[in-house]
Design an enzyme around this catalytic site. Structure first.
Site: not given
Length: 388
Positions: A18, A24, A27, A99, A212, A262, A313, A343
């Site tokens: 990269c 940056c 990452c 990217c 996602q 939900e 989730n 996550c």
């Protein structure tokens, strides 16, 4: 069911290049071979479980769709004419034109989007490419800048030749009436897809909706969920945080019934659209779903003894009070399986401690590395109630 080990055939020695790696902040692990990144994430999760005094799993398996070029959804910030991510060393946006995280389709969309000159000091954008290749953009600016954008007209006219446009937190759609732009209510379109086996299911939502980040990685998620629900034949499933239905459909492929819970109304409207537009071969799944709207993190009135599988989730805050109804049941009355995807492993580990107290034991754990080169990862866990 697919053989998940085939997803572990990534190049462990691969280093992704990269041009912005020194500056940056997006990452954090570019300088580490990809296989070592996976092992670090597995070790971090294991240490998190140790710190929470959780019974340790026999193993943590890793699934991967690749080390780069996965993302079909991009969130960039605008600051003083620069469009990109924040720098490592200071709170300033680094201008980024390419990217390695982006799918080829999204990279092409970003390249064209960057040709537009924005006369605003700051803002944010979400770019998205649908499974069919349709382009979308969500523009989030201060109210005064939104008005200026509508009045200026030319930027929006140009942008609408390139993509479907949404504006603001309410996801309004700009419409030209012949003399000016007006904002109308959000629209549901197919921006993502779930899976029932090898059959794709169109998911209706907005460009700004949570999904996602990767179409390719999401297929792996759907396959794992379906394989775990299959462990409870003829099951009754309650799903916490169904959103637009990404996990709903693979679960439905193996369940007799599912209650989708939900809080977000737009997400549930999207789920209903998706149920009404199922492929003919999957039309029967619609009759297996019930929808419940409410803030179930605070209070849930459902009787968990009526279900065989809990599928969760949750947002970053975790399950919170969703688990409280389990306290009122004996061990034998509690659903046999608990599938938890997150996550944010910190809140997940707190919830797993409580689930362990309620008699649930870890059976399988996968790390899905859909955020390669970063410190983030998705965790999928299967728990089973102790046998009485």
């Amino acid at each position: 069911m697919p053989n998940f080990h085939k997803f572990e055939t990534f190049d462990k020695d691969l280093l992704v290049k990269c041009p912005y790696s020194q500056d940056c902040g997006g990452c954090q692990r570019l300088e580490i071979p990809y296989g070592a990144q996976i092992e670090e994430k597995k070790a971090e999760l294991l240490n998190l479980f140790k710190g929470a005094n959780l019974p340790l799993p026999n193993s943590i398996k890793a699934l991967s769709a690749g080390a780069s070029h996965l993302r079909d959804r991009l969130d960039f910030s605008l600051q003083d004419g620069r469009l990109g991510l924040y720098r490592k060393d200071r709170h300033e946006v680094l201008d980024i034109d390419i990217c390695a995280q982006l799918s080829p389709e999204l990279q092409l969309w970003l390249t064209e989007f960057r040709q537009i000159q924005w006369p605003f000091l700051k803002g944010s954008f979400r770019l998205r490419v649908s499974p069919e290749g349709r382009r979308g953009v969500w523009i989030d600016l201060a109210n005064i800048d939104v008005k200026a954008l509508l009045d200026e007209q030319n930027i929006l006219k140009k942008l609408q030749t390139l993509a479907f446009v949404e504006i603001g937190q309410r996801r309004k759609v700009p419409v030209w009436n012949g003399s000016e732009f007006k904002l109308r209510d959000p629209e549901h379109h197919v921006w993502f897809q779930s899976w029932v086996g090898e059959v794709p299911v169109s998911l209706y939502c907005q460009v700004a909706s949570f999904t996602q980040p990767s179409h390719k990685a999401n297929k792996i998620i759907c396959d794992v969920i379906a394989s775990w629900v299959q462990k409870a034949p003829s099951s009754r499933v309650i799903e916490f945080g169904s959103g637009i239905g990404n996990l709903t459909f693979p679960a439905l492929s193996q369940a007799d019934s599912l209650l989708a819970c939900e809080i977000d109304e737009l997400s549930l409207q999207g789920l209903e659209h998706s149920l009404n537009h199922l492929p003919p071969s999957l039309g029967h799944l619609k009759n297996r779903v019930q929808i419940y709207r409410g803030d179930f993190q605070k209070k849930l009135t459902q009787n968990f003894s009526e279900f065989d599988v809990i599928l969760a989730n949750p947002p970053r805050s975790g399950l919170m009070n969703f688990l409280n109804p389990l306290q009122e049941l004996s061990l034998a009355q509690r659903p046999e399986y608990f599938i938890y995807m997150s996550c944010f492993p910190e809140s997940m580990s707190r919830d797993l401690v409580k689930l362990n107290e309620y008699g649930y034991e870890l059976q399988e754990i996968y790390i899905l590395d859909q955020f390669p080169q970063t410190s983030h990862y998705e965790v999928l866990t299967l728990l089973q109630r102790k046998q009485t």
